[in-house]
Design an enzyme around this catalytic site. Structure first.
Site, PDB file in Angstrom:
ATOM      1  N   ARG A 112       0.958  -1.171   0.001  1.00  0.00           N
ATOM      2  CA  ARG A 112       0.030  -0.116  -0.051  1.00  0.00           C
ATOM      3  C   ARG A 112       0.742   1.381  -0.059  1.00  0.00           C
ATOM      4  O   ARG A 112       1.811   1.337   0.933  1.00  0.00           O
ATOM      5  CB  ARG A 112      -1.035  -0.082   1.122  1.00  0.00           C
ATOM      6  CG  ARG A 112      -1.807  -1.199   1.244  1.00  0.00           C
ATOM      7  CD  ARG A 112      -3.196  -0.696   1.584  1.00  0.00           C
ATOM      8  NE  ARG A 112      -4.240  -1.805   1.220  1.00  0.00           N
ATOM      9  CZ  ARG A 112      -5.061  -1.785   0.308  1.00  0.00           C
ATOM     10  NH1 ARG A 112      -5.245  -0.581  -0.328  1.00  0.00           N
ATOM     11  NH2 ARG A 112      -5.841  -2.681  -0.140  1.00  0.00           N
ATOM     12  N   ASP A 113       0.547   2.273  -0.734  1.00  0.00           N
ATOM     13  CA  ASP A 113       1.257   3.419  -0.892  1.00  0.00           C
ATOM     14  C   ASP A 113       0.929   4.180   0.621  1.00  0.00           C
ATOM     15  O   ASP A 113      -0.093   4.300   1.087  1.00  0.00           O
ATOM     16  CB  ASP A 113       0.543   4.280  -1.967  1.00  0.00           C
ATOM     17  CG  ASP A 113       1.522   5.623  -2.232  1.00  0.00           C
ATOM     18  OD1 ASP A 113       1.853   5.590  -3.422  1.00  0.00           O
ATOM     19  OD2 ASP A 113       1.752   6.359  -1.383  1.00  0.00           O
ATOM     20  N   ILE A 114       2.062   4.784   1.011  1.00  0.00           N
ATOM     21  CA  ILE A 114       2.100   5.429   2.214  1.00  0.00           C
ATOM     22  C   ILE A 114       1.011   6.618   2.378  1.00  0.00           C
ATOM     23  O   ILE A 114       0.513   7.122   3.261  1.00  0.00           O
ATOM     24  CB  ILE A 114       3.547   5.899   2.844  1.00  0.00           C
ATOM     25  CG1 ILE A 114       3.374   6.079   4.164  1.00  0.00           C
ATOM     26  CG2 ILE A 114       3.915   7.165   2.038  1.00  0.00           C
ATOM     27  CD1 ILE A 114       4.922   6.158   4.826  1.00  0.00           C
ATOM     28  N   GLU A 161       9.054  10.309  -7.997  1.00  0.00           N
ATOM     29  CA  GLU A 161      10.048  10.565  -6.742  1.00  0.00           C
ATOM     30  C   GLU A 161      10.911   9.427  -6.212  1.00  0.00           C
ATOM     31  O   GLU A 161      11.850   9.947  -5.677  1.00  0.00           O
ATOM     32  CB  GLU A 161       8.732  10.820  -5.682  1.00  0.00           C
ATOM     33  CG  GLU A 161       9.010  10.864  -4.321  1.00  0.00           C
ATOM     34  CD  GLU A 161       7.878  10.748  -3.531  1.00  0.00           C
ATOM     35  OE1 GLU A 161       7.923  10.420  -2.271  1.00  0.00           O
ATOM     36  OE2 GLU A 161       6.787  11.237  -4.080  1.00  0.00           O
ATOM     37  N   HIS A 168       8.246   1.301 -10.334  1.00  0.00           N
ATOM     38  CA  HIS A 168       6.808   1.034  -9.538  1.00  0.00           C
ATOM     39  C   HIS A 168       5.716   1.338 -10.389  1.00  0.00           C
ATOM     40  O   HIS A 168       5.661   2.247 -10.971  1.00  0.00           O
ATOM     41  CB  HIS A 168       6.773   1.544  -8.135  1.00  0.00           C
ATOM     42  CG  HIS A 168       6.913   3.035  -8.289  1.00  0.00           C
ATOM     43  ND1 HIS A 168       8.027   3.560  -8.391  1.00  0.00           N
ATOM     44  CD2 HIS A 168       6.164   4.149  -8.072  1.00  0.00           C
ATOM     45  CE1 HIS A 168       8.239   5.064  -8.390  1.00  0.00           C
ATOM     46  NE2 HIS A 168       6.755   5.226  -8.317  1.00  0.00           N
TER      47      HIS A 168
END
Ligand code: 5GP
Length: 126
Positions: free
Chosen positions: A34-36, A105, A110
């Site tokens: 999961r993306d933070i 980033e 990804h």
């Protein structure tokens, strides 16, 4: 020119277990987590375990096994999220940012899987 991979990037640290993550699925060649800072109700990142900077790097140098696993893992996640079209789900968007113009980033390949609400137009006007 060769590709340059920075082994101190944050996803490399996640792969080495130095930084925690919320794993959705792990395979021989990939990790999905999961993306933070989720941009949509469902926001999962899928990364290869190998040291690839970008999709073009991966496409050029990854093995067939890695490429198949990466592709199938993304499909498995859309199914697990209940958004794949086979089950009449509401769909999703895949994004893979690369380099300066792509506003990448984290310099480890990804794919973002974004889902759970209408996501809007594909590209911002400017
Ligand atoms: P990019 O702009 O490189 O395509 O996206 C990088 C993504 O990684 C961003 O959506 C950001 O929220 C996410 N991210 C950055 N650091 C971490 C982290 O430590 N853990 C997790 N799970 N996601 C992160």
């Amino acid at each position: 020119m060769a590709y340059t991979y920075d082994p101190e990037n944050i996803f490399a640290k996640i792969l080495r277990g130095e930084i925690p993550n919320t794993t959705v699925l792990e395979t021989d060649h990939c990790l999905a987590f999961r993306d933070i800072a989720p941009q949509t109700p469902e926001h999962v990142l899928v990364i290869p375990k190998g040291p690839y900077v970008s999709y073009d790097h991966f496409a050029a140098e990854a093995s067939d096994a890695e490429i198949i696993d990466f592709t199938r893992t993304i499909g498995k996640i859309t199914k697990a999220l209940g958004v794949d079209l086979a089950e009449d789900g509401n769909g999703y968007r895949l994004i893979s940012n690369a380099g300066v113009d792509g506003v990448q980033e984290v310099p480890h390949l990804h794919v973002h899987i974004l889902a759970g609400r209408p996501i809007g137009r594909m590209v911002a006007a400017s």
